[in-house]
Motif scaffolding. Structure first.
Motif, PDB file in Angstrom:
ATOM      1  N   ILE A  14       0.761  -1.213  -0.121  1.00 48.97           N
ATOM      2  CA  ILE A  14      -0.006   0.024   0.014  1.00 48.97           C
ATOM      3  C   ILE A  14       0.993   1.424  -0.043  1.00 48.97           C
ATOM      4  O   ILE A  14       0.344   2.364  -0.086  1.00 48.97           O
ATOM      5  CB  ILE A  14      -0.770   0.008   1.302  1.00 48.97           C
ATOM      6  N   ALA A  15       2.299   1.240   0.282  1.00 56.39           N
ATOM      7  CA  ALA A  15       2.939   2.270   0.297  1.00 56.39           C
ATOM      8  C   ALA A  15       3.084   3.162  -0.898  1.00 56.39           C
ATOM      9  O   ALA A  15       2.739   4.467  -0.852  1.00 56.39           O
ATOM     10  CB  ALA A  15       4.273   1.945   0.935  1.00 56.39           C
ATOM     11  N   VAL A  16       2.922   2.574  -2.122  1.00 57.48           N
ATOM     12  CA  VAL A  16       3.265   3.114  -3.452  1.00 57.48           C
ATOM     13  C   VAL A  16       2.019   3.801  -3.695  1.00 57.48           C
ATOM     14  O   VAL A  16       1.927   5.327  -4.104  1.00 57.48           O
ATOM     15  CB  VAL A  16       3.376   2.306  -4.472  1.00 57.48           C
ATOM     16  N   GLY A  17       0.838   3.484  -3.497  1.00 59.19           N
ATOM     17  CA  GLY A  17      -0.444   4.230  -4.016  1.00 59.19           C
ATOM     18  C   GLY A  17      -1.213   4.998  -2.858  1.00 59.19           C
ATOM     19  O   GLY A  17      -2.217   5.521  -3.182  1.00 59.19           O
ATOM     20  N   ARG A  18      -0.665   5.134  -1.700  1.00 57.68           N
ATOM     21  CA  ARG A  18      -1.248   5.735  -0.673  1.00 57.68           C
ATOM     22  C   ARG A  18      -1.910   7.115  -0.761  1.00 57.68           C
ATOM     23  O   ARG A  18      -3.056   7.691  -0.606  1.00 57.68           O
ATOM     24  CB  ARG A  18      -0.490   5.688   0.635  1.00 57.68           C
ATOM     25  N   ASN A  19      -0.993   7.936  -1.592  1.00 55.60           N
ATOM     26  CA  ASN A  19      -1.284   9.331  -1.828  1.00 55.60           C
ATOM     27  C   ASN A  19      -1.780   9.582  -3.371  1.00 55.60           C
ATOM     28  O   ASN A  19      -2.078  10.885  -3.401  1.00 55.60           O
ATOM     29  CB  ASN A  19      -0.216  10.084  -1.310  1.00 55.60           C
TER      30      ASN A  19
ATOM     31  N   ARG B 153      -8.564 -17.747  -6.583  1.00 53.72           N
ATOM     32  CA  ARG B 153      -7.389 -17.270  -7.595  1.00 53.72           C
ATOM     33  C   ARG B 153      -7.554 -15.748  -7.758  1.00 53.72           C
ATOM     34  O   ARG B 153      -8.426 -15.119  -7.732  1.00 53.72           O
ATOM     35  CB  ARG B 153      -7.766 -18.073  -8.677  1.00 53.72           C
ATOM     36  N   ASN B 154      -6.244 -15.229  -7.678  1.00 56.37           N
ATOM     37  CA  ASN B 154      -5.865 -13.828  -7.624  1.00 56.37           C
ATOM     38  C   ASN B 154      -5.926 -13.424  -9.000  1.00 56.37           C
ATOM     39  O   ASN B 154      -4.890 -13.692  -9.812  1.00 56.37           O
ATOM     40  CB  ASN B 154      -4.770 -13.180  -6.781  1.00 56.37           C
ATOM     41  N   LEU B 155      -6.974 -12.730  -9.788  1.00 54.81           N
ATOM     42  CA  LEU B 155      -6.699 -12.482 -11.026  1.00 54.81           C
ATOM     43  C   LEU B 155      -6.078 -11.112 -11.464  1.00 54.81           C
ATOM     44  O   LEU B 155      -5.519 -10.994 -12.491  1.00 54.81           O
ATOM     45  CB  LEU B 155      -8.133 -12.079 -11.608  1.00 54.81           C
ATOM     46  N   THR B 156      -5.740 -10.371 -10.580  1.00 55.48           N
ATOM     47  CA  THR B 156      -5.022  -9.028 -10.617  1.00 55.48           C
ATOM     48  C   THR B 156      -3.517  -9.164 -10.317  1.00 55.48           C
ATOM     49  O   THR B 156      -2.802  -8.266 -10.488  1.00 55.48           O
ATOM     50  CB  THR B 156      -5.797  -7.794 -10.183  1.00 55.48           C
ATOM     51  N   GLN B 157      -3.246 -10.139  -9.434  1.00 53.40           N
ATOM     52  CA  GLN B 157      -1.775 -10.472  -9.032  1.00 53.40           C
ATOM     53  C   GLN B 157      -0.989  -9.286  -8.399  1.00 53.40           C
ATOM     54  O   GLN B 157       0.215  -8.987  -8.770  1.00 53.40           O
ATOM     55  CB  GLN B 157      -0.992 -10.896 -10.088  1.00 53.40           C
ATOM     56  N   GLY B 158      -1.797  -8.512  -7.644  1.00 57.53           N
ATOM     57  CA  GLY B 158      -1.062  -7.268  -6.978  1.00 57.53           C
ATOM     58  C   GLY B 158      -0.592  -6.361  -7.624  1.00 57.53           C
ATOM     59  O   GLY B 158       0.372  -5.329  -7.042  1.00 57.53           O
ATOM     60  N   LYS B 159      -1.011  -6.099  -8.883  1.00 55.12           N
ATOM     61  CA  LYS B 159      -0.582  -4.917  -9.741  1.00 55.12           C
ATOM     62  C   LYS B 159      -1.573  -3.994  -9.463  1.00 55.12           C
ATOM     63  O   LYS B 159      -2.839  -4.011  -9.995  1.00 55.12           O
ATOM     64  CB  LYS B 159      -0.731  -5.232 -11.023  1.00 55.12           C
ATOM     65  N   GLY B 160      -1.387  -2.691  -8.989  1.00 54.09           N
ATOM     66  CA  GLY B 160      -2.284  -1.844  -8.746  1.00 54.09           C
ATOM     67  C   GLY B 160      -3.198  -1.995  -8.024  1.00 54.09           C
ATOM     68  O   GLY B 160      -3.135  -2.858  -7.044  1.00 54.09           O
TER      69      GLY B 160
ATOM     70  N   SER C 247      -9.396  -0.235 -12.183  1.00 56.57           N
ATOM     71  CA  SER C 247      -8.154  -0.407 -11.694  1.00 56.57           C
ATOM     72  C   SER C 247      -7.259   0.791 -12.319  1.00 56.57           C
ATOM     73  O   SER C 247      -7.543   1.481 -13.115  1.00 56.57           O
ATOM     74  CB  SER C 247      -7.444  -1.733 -12.424  1.00 56.57           C
ATOM     75  N   ASP C 248      -6.183   0.940 -11.410  1.00 55.13           N
ATOM     76  CA  ASP C 248      -5.396   2.098 -11.846  1.00 55.13           C
ATOM     77  C   ASP C 248      -3.889   1.587 -12.025  1.00 55.13           C
ATOM     78  O   ASP C 248      -2.830   2.200 -11.846  1.00 55.13           O
ATOM     79  CB  ASP C 248      -5.248   3.054 -10.555  1.00 55.13           C
ATOM     80  N   ARG C 249      -3.850   0.367 -12.426  1.00 54.78           N
ATOM     81  CA  ARG C 249      -2.855  -0.646 -12.610  1.00 54.78           C
ATOM     82  C   ARG C 249      -1.888  -0.061 -13.811  1.00 54.78           C
ATOM     83  O   ARG C 249      -0.849  -0.743 -14.097  1.00 54.78           O
ATOM     84  CB  ARG C 249      -3.208  -2.022 -12.689  1.00 54.78           C
ATOM     85  N   ALA C 250      -2.207   0.643 -14.738  1.00 57.03           N
ATOM     86  CA  ALA C 250      -1.744   0.950 -15.965  1.00 57.03           C
ATOM     87  C   ALA C 250      -0.342   1.644 -15.336  1.00 57.03           C
ATOM     88  O   ALA C 250      -0.032   2.195 -14.267  1.00 57.03           O
ATOM     89  CB  ALA C 250      -2.457   2.304 -16.703  1.00 57.03           C
ATOM     90  N   GLN C 251       0.677   1.474 -16.411  1.00 56.99           N
ATOM     91  CA  GLN C 251       2.130   1.991 -16.149  1.00 56.99           C
ATOM     92  C   GLN C 251       2.317   3.256 -16.946  1.00 56.99           C
ATOM     93  O   GLN C 251       1.457   3.651 -17.930  1.00 56.99           O
ATOM     94  CB  GLN C 251       3.177   0.821 -16.461  1.00 56.99           C
ATOM     95  N   GLY C 252       3.618   3.935 -16.786  1.00 58.40           N
ATOM     96  CA  GLY C 252       3.826   5.110 -17.677  1.00 58.40           C
ATOM     97  C   GLY C 252       2.902   6.098 -17.142  1.00 58.40           C
ATOM     98  O   GLY C 252       2.533   6.350 -16.255  1.00 58.40           O
ATOM     99  N   PRO C 253       2.712   7.157 -18.142  1.00 55.74           N
ATOM    100  CA  PRO C 253       1.679   8.121 -18.057  1.00 55.74           C
ATOM    101  C   PRO C 253       0.451   8.168 -17.439  1.00 55.74           C
ATOM    102  O   PRO C 253      -0.121   9.148 -16.722  1.00 55.74           O
ATOM    103  CB  PRO C 253       1.776   8.869 -19.501  1.00 55.74           C
ATOM    104  N   ASP C 254       0.074   6.950 -17.702  1.00 59.25           N
ATOM    105  CA  ASP C 254      -1.406   6.823 -17.125  1.00 59.25           C
ATOM    106  C   ASP C 254      -1.373   6.002 -15.532  1.00 59.25           C
ATOM    107  O   ASP C 254      -2.418   5.578 -14.980  1.00 59.25           O
ATOM    108  CB  ASP C 254      -2.029   5.787 -17.867  1.00 59.25           C
TER     109      ASP C 254
END
Length: 350
Positions: A66-71, A96-103, A121-128
């Motif tokens: 949770i540290a990464v997305g807290r704010n 079964r975990n479908l999202t595997q802890g990403k975002g 989900s907010d799991r996108a990488q890069g600018p998004d």
């Protein structure tokens, strides 16, 4: 009383084969922190057609997760560390975990054919990174993919929303950031498509005559929390990502797809009924998804501002809506109105 089921427990009870309690062993801090939470308010179970499978959101509260997305997470603490889980609806089955802890992931919703699960989900990488998008999990392939580039609106009013599938399984209904910015009083504030090829201005305000009949439709006196209702309702094609907006720049307090999945009910905030209170003045609207035709069923409905409260509900056969009015100096009453039109009918009061 909180409607929250926490999988972490403070005591581990060990029983013998005879069922007698042998010992009470406190859980370690590590065990407590690594336990998952199932949050009913945000994302309770969603059953696939037939009821053989279900999905749910479980929150992983480990500090490293949770540290990464807290704010940065739009959903805040309520969805922080969220994953979408899949399980058969029988005891002892493997989950079964479908999202595997990403975002951060929440709001799973099954397609009518039971082959896909839509979720936020907010799991996108890069600018998004950190931006909430619509995502899809395909049961046949196990692939998880983002649907187009649409950015989902997350506010105190929309946090509990799930993607709502249309009857044909081709599109989902979501809330988006308003495409038309809010205008100042004295200007037309919003437009909706009320019939094919016809656009009507529905909200306006006359500053010289604040008590006029047109001023009652101006939501300019809403407080910041109430103004969070500003959003566009839209259908998103799950294959192409193409967006078709049903409303533009309106204060939509709540919405609900009919059981038939062919009509959406939405509550348009038109102002404050009584200054200094949470008493909203609203219009009860319906939009046919196939044509985009919008009709106003009831005007000037006094509803209390109560986020996440189900103030309007559909009948099982999608032909009527029930709603409750209440508030300061207003009698608590329940009404039913036909989707085909006609005056509302009072069915209960206090």
């Amino acid at each position: 009383m909180k409607r929250q089921l926490v999988l972490a427990v403070l005591l581990l009870v060990t029983r013998s084969a005879t069922g007698q309690t042998q010992a009470l062993t406190p859980l370690s801090l590590d065990a407590l922190l690594t336990s998952r939470e199932i949050v009913n308010e945000i994302s309770g179970p969603s059953f696939a057609p037939g009821g053989q499978l279900f999905t749910y959101t479980a929150l992983d509260r480990r500090p490293e997760r949770i540290a990464v997305g807290r704010n940065t997470t739009p959903g805040g603490w309520y969805v922080l560390g969220g994953d979408i889980w899949l399980a058969p609806s029988r005891a002892g089955a493997t989950h079964r975990n479908l999202t595997q802890g990403k975002g951060n992931n929440w709001g799973p919703s099954w397609s009518p054919d039971g082959r896909r699960v839509a979720f936020y989900s907010d799991r996108a990488q890069g600018p998004d990174s950190g931006i909430v998008h619509l995502w899809l999990w395909e049961q046949a392939t196990g692939i998880t993919r983002q649907v187009g580039s649409v950015r989902v609106l997350v506010t105190s009013l929309t946090l509990l929303d799930r993607p709502s599938w249309t009857a044909d399984g081709r599109s989902v209904l979501v809330s988006l950031r308003p495409e038309i910015p809010h205008n100042e009083p004295g200007q037309a504030e919003a437009r909706i498509q009320v019939d094919r090829g016809v656009t009507a201005t529905v909200y306006s305000f006359d500053p010289a005559n604040p008590d006029s009949s047109t001023s009652k439709t101006s939501p300019s006196n809403l407080n910041p929390w109430q103004r969070s209702a500003m959003r566009d309702l839209a259908l998103v094609d799950v294959q192409t990502g193409v967006v078709r907006r049903l409303t533009r720049g309106l204060h939509v307090y709540s919405q609900a797809l009919s059981p038939s999945r062919r009509v959406v009910m939405w509550v348009a905030v038109t102002g404050i009924a009584r200054p200094g209170t949470n008493q909203l003045r609203t219009d009860l609207m319906v939009t046919e998804l196939a044509t985009g035709t919008t009709r106003r069923l009831v005007s000037d409905v006094p509803l209390l501002y109560a986020p996440h409260a189900a103030l309007v509900s559909w009948s099982p056969n999608s032909d009527a809506l029930a709603y409750r009015v209440e508030g300061p100096e207003i009698k608590d009453e329940v009404y039913v109105v036909s989707v085909a039109g006609g005056p509302p009918r009072r069915i209960a009061d206090d």
